[in-house]
Scaffold this motif. Sequence first.
Motif, PDB file in Angstrom:
ATOM      1  N   TRP A 286       0.834  -1.212   0.000  1.00 56.09           N
ATOM      2  CA  TRP A 286       0.000   0.000   0.000  1.00 56.09           C
ATOM      3  C   TRP A 286       0.865   1.257   0.000  1.00 56.09           C
ATOM      4  O   TRP A 286       0.617   2.206  -0.769  1.00 56.09           O
ATOM      5  CB  TRP A 286      -0.923   0.009   1.217  1.00 56.09           C
ATOM      6  CG  TRP A 286      -1.677   1.295   1.371  1.00 56.09           C
ATOM      7  CD1 TRP A 286      -2.839   1.657   0.750  1.00 56.09           C
ATOM      8  CD2 TRP A 286      -1.294   2.421   2.185  1.00 56.09           C
ATOM      9  NE1 TRP A 286      -3.202   2.931   1.125  1.00 56.09           N
ATOM     10  CE2 TRP A 286      -2.287   3.428   1.999  1.00 56.09           C
ATOM     11  CE3 TRP A 286      -0.226   2.670   3.042  1.00 56.09           C
ATOM     12  CZ2 TRP A 286      -2.226   4.646   2.650  1.00 56.09           C
ATOM     13  CZ3 TRP A 286      -0.159   3.897   3.686  1.00 56.09           C
ATOM     14  CH2 TRP A 286      -1.148   4.874   3.491  1.00 56.09           C
ATOM     15  N   CYS A 287       1.864   1.280   0.864  1.00 59.97           N
ATOM     16  CA  CYS A 287       2.739   2.439   1.008  1.00 59.97           C
ATOM     17  C   CYS A 287       3.457   2.733  -0.302  1.00 59.97           C
ATOM     18  O   CYS A 287       3.551   3.892  -0.736  1.00 59.97           O
ATOM     19  CB  CYS A 287       3.748   2.190   2.131  1.00 59.97           C
ATOM     20  SG  CYS A 287       4.967   3.514   2.351  1.00 59.97           S
ATOM     21  N   ARG A 290       1.039   4.257  -2.835  1.00 59.06           N
ATOM     22  CA  ARG A 290       0.704   5.644  -2.483  1.00 59.06           C
ATOM     23  C   ARG A 290       1.874   6.579  -2.786  1.00 59.06           C
ATOM     24  O   ARG A 290       1.688   7.695  -3.269  1.00 59.06           O
ATOM     25  CB  ARG A 290       0.316   5.735  -1.010  1.00 59.06           C
ATOM     26  CG  ARG A 290      -0.069   7.148  -0.559  1.00 59.06           C
ATOM     27  CD  ARG A 290      -0.649   7.140   0.840  1.00 59.06           C
ATOM     28  NE  ARG A 290      -0.872   8.476   1.358  1.00 59.06           N
ATOM     29  CZ  ARG A 290      -1.954   9.212   1.127  1.00 59.06           C
ATOM     30  NH1 ARG A 290      -2.923   8.720   0.370  1.00 59.06           N
ATOM     31  NH2 ARG A 290      -2.074  10.417   1.641  1.00 59.06           N
ATOM     32  N   ASN A 293       2.106   7.258  -6.490  1.00 51.72           N
ATOM     33  CA  ASN A 293       1.069   8.184  -6.941  1.00 51.72           C
ATOM     34  C   ASN A 293       1.270   9.607  -6.416  1.00 51.72           C
ATOM     35  O   ASN A 293       0.733  10.555  -6.989  1.00 51.72           O
ATOM     36  CB  ASN A 293      -0.315   7.686  -6.520  1.00 51.72           C
ATOM     37  CG  ASN A 293      -0.722   6.424  -7.251  1.00 51.72           C
ATOM     38  OD1 ASN A 293      -0.306   6.200  -8.382  1.00 51.72           O
ATOM     39  ND2 ASN A 293      -1.513   5.586  -6.602  1.00 51.72           N
ATOM     40  N   SER A 294       2.029   9.750  -5.329  1.00 53.79           N
ATOM     41  CA  SER A 294       2.199  11.061  -4.697  1.00 53.79           C
ATOM     42  C   SER A 294       3.414  11.826  -5.200  1.00 53.79           C
ATOM     43  O   SER A 294       3.419  13.055  -5.216  1.00 53.79           O
ATOM     44  CB  SER A 294       2.309  10.903  -3.170  1.00 53.79           C
ATOM     45  OG  SER A 294       1.158  10.296  -2.627  1.00 53.79           O
ATOM     46  N   ARG A 316      -3.917  -0.419   4.037  1.00 52.64           N
ATOM     47  CA  ARG A 316      -3.669   0.887   4.658  1.00 52.64           C
ATOM     48  C   ARG A 316      -3.636   0.741   6.174  1.00 52.64           C
ATOM     49  O   ARG A 316      -4.593   0.260   6.777  1.00 52.64           O
ATOM     50  CB  ARG A 316      -4.760   1.879   4.254  1.00 52.64           C
ATOM     51  CG  ARG A 316      -4.591   3.257   4.885  1.00 52.64           C
ATOM     52  CD  ARG A 316      -5.809   4.133   4.629  1.00 52.64           C
ATOM     53  NE  ARG A 316      -5.678   5.411   5.306  1.00 52.64           N
ATOM     54  CZ  ARG A 316      -5.240   6.532   4.736  1.00 52.64           C
ATOM     55  NH1 ARG A 316      -4.917   6.527   3.463  1.00 52.64           N
ATOM     56  NH2 ARG A 316      -5.148   7.658   5.427  1.00 52.64           N
TER      57      ARG A 316
END
Length: 336
Positions: A286-287, A290, A293-294, A316
């Motif tokens: 998950w990390c 993310r 995408n960030s 998450r």
Amino acid sequence: MRILTFVPDAEVKKLRTPIICLYKTDKFEIIALPLVQLDTVSAWKLVSHVLLLWLALCWLSTGTIYKIALVMTAPLKPKIGELIALLIGERSEAHPLEKHIALGTFCTWLHDPDDDEVLEHATIVSAANIFWRCKDVRADTIPLSKLQLARALADPPLATDFVSYFTTLQSSMDSLTNIVSFFMFCPDNVVPSLNKAFHFIEEGGFVDRSQSAEDQRELLKLRRRKSTLKALWKERAHTASFVWSANFTLPELFELAPDDADIFKITEKVLKRPERLRRYFETVQWCQHRLQNSLEPSARRKIIFHRLPETLPGLRPNIGKFDRDQLMIISSYRHK
């Protein structure tokens, strides 16, 4: 998430394989299109691939606009990939106590991921230490040779023990966690960036405000500067998700130094709850997504993210949000 592969699986598994991720901004649907290795394709040819794929998909989607992002991914180093498969139960132990030894090696990889000699040394020391501490007949089957032991004693790749070595790296591990934390905690109405993360850390964004003013001042003196943070991120960004996830879900992983006297007791404790270990790797998944995408495209292209098994869903963790003071630090950032 829908994955479409247009080349043989063998191509996908090649090291440093670029993945073109195209996803609809309204549905967040990602399509991964593995191409050939970058070192065998000229830059203009790669760009032409991207443009042709974009035009074809826009035409097929009857006018839907796609956002294009280049994400570099690579398989984990074979030994680490095998360790993770073992730890999440996708393969069985080749010999008793192999998982215990694997945890010691994995802990070393978290601290020093790119030195193969150090990782090999960690495996030998973990095996020897667990053999000595276990007091169990199972230890007799650990495959340790005289040559391995002799080399570990006579020609170690480190000038110190693992416990001391990890202690010297603690500040770097904390800083790496802080950089990732900025992206994980950043609210949706803020566009994150590495420069904002460095500014936030420099200004004491992660200093505990509940401590006394004197303690806060001392902590601010210890904070790392932007130049140091940039160098650390350049060197360790590819494993940052693993470090961050361990801090938030399974901090015991940092206590598994191969030569620690308590390594067998700690590994026993971790392995008695395999669901926690699996949740850790799901959190990494998950990390990492993310973070991909960030990050801004220019920063994302510089990182070769590790591909975890597709059987691992992203999970998450239960994390909080920035408070008012922290949001004020973010708002004080000025682009230079």
